[in-house]
Design an enzyme around this catalytic site. Structure first.
Site, short mmCIF file in Angstrom:
data_model
loop_
_atom_site.label_atom_id
_atom_site.label_comp_id
_atom_site.label_asym_id
_atom_site.label_seq_id
_atom_site.Cartn_x
_atom_site.Cartn_y
_atom_site.Cartn_z
N GLY A 227 0.88 -1.28 -0.17
CA GLY A 227 0.03 0.09 -0.14
C GLY A 227 0.86 1.36 -0.04
NE ARG B 48 -2.38 -4.18 -0.77
CZ ARG B 48 -1.87 -3.72 0.17
NH1 ARG B 48 -0.76 -4.14 0.72
NH2 ARG B 48 -2.45 -2.83 0.73
CG ASP C 49 3.54 -6.71 7.26
OD1 ASP C 49 3.32 -6.23 6.49
OD2 ASP C 49 2.81 -7.48 8.12
CB THR D 209 2.98 0.82 6.10
OG1 THR D 209 1.50 0.43 6.66
CG2 THR D 209 3.48 0.45 7.17
CG ASP E 14 -1.73 -0.34 8.18
OD1 ASP E 14 -2.40 0.68 7.75
OD2 ASP E 14 -1.95 -1.43 7.86
CG ASP F 108 1.39 -2.64 10.35
OD1 ASP F 108 2.35 -1.99 9.72
OD2 ASP F 108 0.97 -3.62 9.94
NE ARG G 30 -2.67 -5.23 5.75
CZ ARG G 30 -2.95 -5.45 4.41
NH1 ARG G 30 -3.94 -6.23 3.94
NH2 ARG G 30 -2.24 -4.62 3.72
O1 F6P Z 1 -1.48 -1.45 4.65
C1 F6P Z 1 -2.06 -0.16 4.47
C2 F6P Z 1 -3.76 -0.50 4.20
O2 F6P Z 1 -4.20 1.06 3.86
C3 F6P Z 1 -4.52 -0.82 5.43
O3 F6P Z 1 -4.79 -0.11 6.35
C4 F6P Z 1 -5.81 -1.67 4.78
O4 F6P Z 1 -6.25 -2.43 5.38
C5 F6P Z 1 -5.07 -1.96 3.44
O5 F6P Z 1 -3.81 -1.42 3.18
C6 F6P Z 1 -5.98 -1.74 2.21
O6 F6P Z 1 -5.23 -2.45 1.11
P1 F6P Z 1 -5.80 -2.36 -0.27
O7 F6P Z 1 -5.17 -0.50 -0.78
O8 F6P Z 1 -5.00 -3.06 -1.18
O9 F6P Z 1 -7.48 -2.09 -0.39
#
Ligand code: F6P
Length: 321
Positions: free
Chosen positions: A11, A72, A103, A125, A127, A129, A171
């Site tokens: 992300g 991803r 991660d 990120t 998050d 985390d 997340r």
């Molecule tokens: O890891 C960053 C994040 O924005 C999380 O907070 C969220 O759960 C996820 O990515 C959303 O992923 P995507 O952009 O693939 O929908």
């Protein structure tokens, strides 16, 4: 002359461009060459690689998103994906790599360094985390974006005497919820790191209403449950005029805050320094005022042990009710 590659993966997060810029500028300052890899590990495996000049990173510092794009790419977990990547790096004569991401991206960076390819990670990120660092790039901006939204929601919540359930990202981590909750004076913060008791929440809302309180703001971390599910549970206890707002990907965009720009610039610079010192399989972080680095393996092993700022949760209980 050394050739250093950089990619962003997973992300995106505000401040990634500031990190890419710092890396490019430092590498060129050192008399080496910098190569931008597009679309994360996917682009790496497919050879989407181009040398960057000083000007290529001009006017990017203040922009959200990532100028290198991101993806991803679960295939990178497999040996075949990693071998393709190393073949491409060799084809371009690149001798080391900087990976900016969360991660999942660190797992890829660890695999490359274990395969003998010098790789350094930067935590990017929203998050927040990642173990081994107090802050990740993008977290501060995401919290500011969420705060701005909650301030606006409070206005309309008050007008209608409503309860707002605001679902924030993160997340599996509650950091965005904790910081946004304390920062906005939310009456309730619901995070994966702490159990919640719906009876207690309902009785606290009732007490507030009896006191003349006109609004209730509940910040819900997405890792606990979806806002709609929480609303259903709340509605089962009574009519709280609840509305749900899912902040979603708005939290991922926007111009990075001062803090994220500075963090990203320092992290980018430090990652290049670490490669210059011959380090590999490590990632940059900040602990207090210190810029540190940790072994990727250790950070990944502590994956679920990310320490959230639960003291904020306790403080909020005593000052926002
Ligand atoms: O890891 C960053 C994040 O924005 C999380 O907070 C969220 O759960 C996820 O990515 C959303 O992923 P995507 O952009 O693939 O929908």
């Amino acid at each position: 002359v050394k050739r250093i590659g950089v990619l962003t993966s997973g992300g995106d997060a505000p401040g990634m461009n500031a990190a890419i810029r710092a890396i490019a500028r430092k590498v060129i300052f050192d008399g080496n060459e910098i190569y931008g890899i597009r679309n994360g590990y996917k682009g790496l495996a497919e050879g989407e690689i181009k040398q960057l000049s000083i000007n290529d990173v001009s006017d990017t510092l203040s922009k959200g998103g990532t100028m290198l794009y991101t993806a991803r790419y679960p295939e990178f977990k497999e040996k075949a994906g990693q071998e393709k990547a190393i073949a491409q790096l060799e084809r371009f004569g690149i001798d080391s790599l900087i990976v900016i991401g969360g991660d999942g991206s660190y797992h890829g960076a660890e695999a490359l360094s274990k395969a003998g390819f010098p790789t350094v990670g930067i935590p990017g990120t929203i998050d927040n985390d990642i173990p081994g660092t107090d802050f990740t790039i993008g977290f501060d901006t995401a919290c500011n974006t969420a705060l701005d939204a909650v301030d606006k929601l409070r206005d309309t919540a008050t007008s209608h005497m409503r309860t707002f359930i605001v679902e924030v990202m993160g997340r599996d981590a509650g950091d965005i919820a904790l910081w946004t909750g304390l920062g906005s004076g939310a009456e309730q913060i619901i995070v994966p790191e702490a159990e919640f008791d719906m009876d207690k929440i309902v009785s606290e809302i009732d007490t507030g209403r009896d006191r003349g309180k006109k609004h209730t703001i509940i910040i819900l971390a997405e890792g606990v449950m979806r806002g709609a599910e929480f609303e259903e549970k709340l509605n089962a206890r009574g009519d709280y005029h609840a509305r749900v707002t899912v902040l979603g990907h708005v939290q991922r965009g926007g111009s990075p805050s001062a803090r994220d720009r500075v963090l990203a610039s320092v992290f980018g610079y430090t990652a290049v320094e670490l490669l210059n010192q011959g380090k590999s399989g490590v990632c940059v972080g900040i602990q207090g005022k210190d810029i540190v680095y940790n072994e990727l393996t250790d950070v990944l092993a502590g994956g679920s042990n990310h320490q959230s700022y639960m003291s904020l949760y306790d403080i909020n209980k005593e000052i926002s009710y």
